[in-house]
Motif scaffolding. Sequence first.
Motif, PDB file in Angstrom:
ATOM      1  N   ASN A 147       0.829  -1.223   0.000  1.00  0.00           N
ATOM      2  CA  ASN A 147       0.000   0.000   0.000  1.00  0.00           C
ATOM      3  C   ASN A 147       0.855   1.261   0.000  1.00  0.00           C
ATOM      4  N   LEU A 148       1.947   1.195   0.751  1.00  0.00           N
ATOM      5  CA  LEU A 148       2.846   2.358   0.786  1.00  0.00           C
ATOM      6  C   LEU A 148       3.368   2.648  -0.613  1.00  0.00           C
ATOM      7  N   LYS A 149       3.834   1.605  -1.260  1.00  0.00           N
ATOM      8  CA  LYS A 149       4.398   1.783  -2.599  1.00  0.00           C
ATOM      9  C   LYS A 149       3.343   2.375  -3.545  1.00  0.00           C
ATOM     10  N   LYS A 150       2.124   1.847  -3.451  1.00  0.00           N
ATOM     11  CA  LYS A 150       1.051   2.354  -4.327  1.00  0.00           C
ATOM     12  C   LYS A 150       0.785   3.835  -4.075  1.00  0.00           C
ATOM     13  N   SER A 151       1.005   4.278  -2.829  1.00  0.00           N
ATOM     14  CA  SER A 151       0.691   5.672  -2.491  1.00  0.00           C
ATOM     15  C   SER A 151       1.806   6.635  -2.886  1.00  0.00           C
ATOM     16  N   GLY A 152       2.914   6.109  -3.425  1.00  0.00           N
ATOM     17  CA  GLY A 152       4.006   6.988  -3.845  1.00  0.00           C
ATOM     18  C   GLY A 152       5.199   6.956  -2.903  1.00  0.00           C
ATOM     19  N   TYR A 153       5.142   6.055  -1.909  1.00  0.00           N
ATOM     20  CA  TYR A 153       6.266   5.936  -0.964  1.00  0.00           C
ATOM     21  C   TYR A 153       7.412   5.222  -1.676  1.00  0.00           C
ATOM     22  N   THR A 154       8.516   5.942  -1.897  1.00  0.00           N
ATOM     23  CA  THR A 154       9.576   5.355  -2.717  1.00  0.00           C
ATOM     24  C   THR A 154      10.819   4.968  -1.924  1.00  0.00           C
ATOM     25  N   ASN A 155      11.081   5.666  -0.831  1.00  0.00           N
ATOM     26  CA  ASN A 155      12.354   5.456  -0.130  1.00  0.00           C
ATOM     27  C   ASN A 155      12.188   5.414   1.375  1.00  0.00           C
ATOM     28  N   THR A 156      12.981   4.563   2.006  1.00  0.00           N
ATOM     29  CA  THR A 156      12.935   4.523   3.462  1.00  0.00           C
ATOM     30  C   THR A 156      14.346   4.423   4.030  1.00  0.00           C
ATOM     31  N   LEU A 157      14.574   5.147   5.095  1.00  0.00           N
ATOM     32  CA  LEU A 157      15.871   5.140   5.773  1.00  0.00           C
ATOM     33  C   LEU A 157      15.669   4.515   7.153  1.00  0.00           C
ATOM     34  N   ILE A 158      16.476   3.485   7.471  1.00  0.00           N
ATOM     35  CA  ILE A 158      16.257   2.777   8.735  1.00  0.00           C
ATOM     36  C   ILE A 158      17.571   2.625   9.494  1.00  0.00           C
ATOM     37  N   GLY A 159      17.509   2.863  10.782  1.00  0.00           N
ATOM     38  CA  GLY A 159      18.679   2.651  11.631  1.00  0.00           C
ATOM     39  C   GLY A 159      18.763   1.182  12.012  1.00  0.00           C
ATOM     40  N   LEU A 160      19.642   0.452  11.333  1.00  0.00           N
ATOM     41  CA  LEU A 160      19.863  -0.957  11.681  1.00  0.00           C
ATOM     42  C   LEU A 160      20.725  -1.003  12.941  1.00  0.00           C
ATOM     43  N   GLU A 161      21.762  -0.228  12.951  1.00  0.00           N
ATOM     44  CA  GLU A 161      22.762  -0.092  14.024  1.00  0.00           C
ATOM     45  C   GLU A 161      23.592  -1.360  14.212  1.00  0.00           C
ATOM     46  N   SER A 162      22.949  -2.514  14.441  1.00  0.00           N
ATOM     47  CA  SER A 162      23.709  -3.748  14.640  1.00  0.00           C
ATOM     48  C   SER A 162      22.853  -4.918  14.168  1.00  0.00           C
TER      49      SER A 162
END
Length: 576
Positions: free
Chosen positions: A401-416
């Motif tokens: 659903n996010l992709k369909k709404s135009g959400y193209t990029n996500t930044l996530i703190g993996l850290e470890s």
Amino acid sequence: MIALRHDYHWHLNTKNYYYLAKVNYLFVTPPQFEPSYPSLAIPCLIAFLKKNGVERIIHKDLNVDSYNYFISNEYLEILVKKYRYHRKYKNIIKDTKSAKHQIRNNSVTPKEYAAAKERIISALELVSLDSEYFNLSFNNLTYKGIDVSEDSIEKIIADEHLNIYAVFFRKILDRSILMSSDVVCISINYETQLLPAITLARLVKKISDVKICAGGSYLTHLNDEILTLPYLFKYMDYIITGEGETPLYSLHQYLNNNKRIEEVENLYFIQGGIVRKSCKVSYEIVKELPTPDFKDIVFNKYFSPIKILPIYHSRGCYWNKCKFCSHTYSYSHYRTRSSQSVVNDIKKYKSKYDCQSFYFVDEALHPMQLESLSEMISDCKVRWGSQIRFEQEITRDLCINLKKSGYTNTLIGLESANDNILTLMGKGTNLKTIYQVIDNLYNAKINIWLMFFLGFPGESYNEAENTLNFIKNVQNKIVSTYGTGFVLTKNSYIHSHPDEYRVEIGKQNDYFILQVPFKSQQALTDEQIGVLLDIYRKKIASNLIDLVLSNSHGMFFSYYDFKQLSLLKTQKSDYE
Ligand code: SF4
């Protein structure tokens, strides 16, 4: 109390007539941080003041202006003559000119963008070569072997010939605007803005009797020290920490004789030569704040192929438990507004500025916010991106659903990528969830950018290697990573509870630096971290999109889609 220009007049408010002084506010975003899009801080303040009837406001983004100045033909011509024996810079004027054009061309490909950015970085390298005190890059500013003590700062800001920011400000400061301003408000959100900002404040004071008020999240991190730092008040009259909306309006009331200075929230001021702090504190009611006002922003000055606007859903972090983090210090507690009001803002910006791309500056959007936004944003037909956390609720369906709404990029703190280290960090997630969320995002063709760091106190060499191996395992599903060594920051949980992490805080000579020196029997040595980061750069990052690109998160969040970015990745993994 200052003497203002008292040409009072009546204004019409929806409810009643009220009395308002014509105070001119000049808001300034000082250099230096990434110049791809405007900052959100000042537009929030302007909107709040305007909502309260303060109209006479001007906003100057001197950050982006400084980049345009330093890599202008005129500036570079002088440098090329001076450094003509450096063959590397022989074609720099022509190259920079085409790079500036390329980077602002809305049909530029990621590859062309990266090449253009490299050329601009070369031009900034030449500017740095000539600069006595600073090294400039596209998104950073470092000092050339100087400490940031009061003595050093004083020497640098007073050097109007070798301090390139003093030269820049003298050249571009509009005296007429300055002379007609009563208050100059300087927003300092990054450590890299400190010296340019004080340089500016000094010059402003030299040519006018205007009052200077500084604020921003960087200064908020100095909350514990400001009372003992009268130096800051040599060039600044007021410092506001925390959120600035209500305090700034209160300051306006004080300047118009409608309030006592002690009643101005979150304010530091000087009285009888002593720094004082008002006893009142304020936090904004986020859902009542007006739409940030990007007045005076000239979009084609930015180094971006498209208009990108920063936007927020909430202030603070809904999780707020990571022990290494100090991001939320400036905001105190978490507050949010409705997704509907966010979407209303997007619609306003779309029609007012013809902006099609939005970057959420929230520390992390909550899965429920992602869900409601994915339903509501679709109609807007825009591209958007944000930071998120690894949460079980980031399901396959939500990602689709996010992709369909135009959400193209996500930044996530993996850290470890070690469950026990994630627990030690207070990240509130685990490897199983991390793998699952990456799969869900990848299958929905959402670009994933991961951040991590090595050397958290308690992390072993093997565990740090596990993190690198994890990245290698998922490299086909992510766009890029940003990895560093662990940094202990002021106002983080570990900073205030060092014993829990068997960390010994070192002596800090310099209050203006937010990084805290520390020793730990349990942490990897700098050499070990260096070796691991070297492996990461040479054998893992080289399979992902170049860091030159990935540093510009805002840019890529909303512009390039999965297919375009995937094309840039080379598949040449040889890391064992
Ligand atoms: S690291 Fe991110 S998720 Fe964790 S507390 Fe800080 S802002 Fe929140």
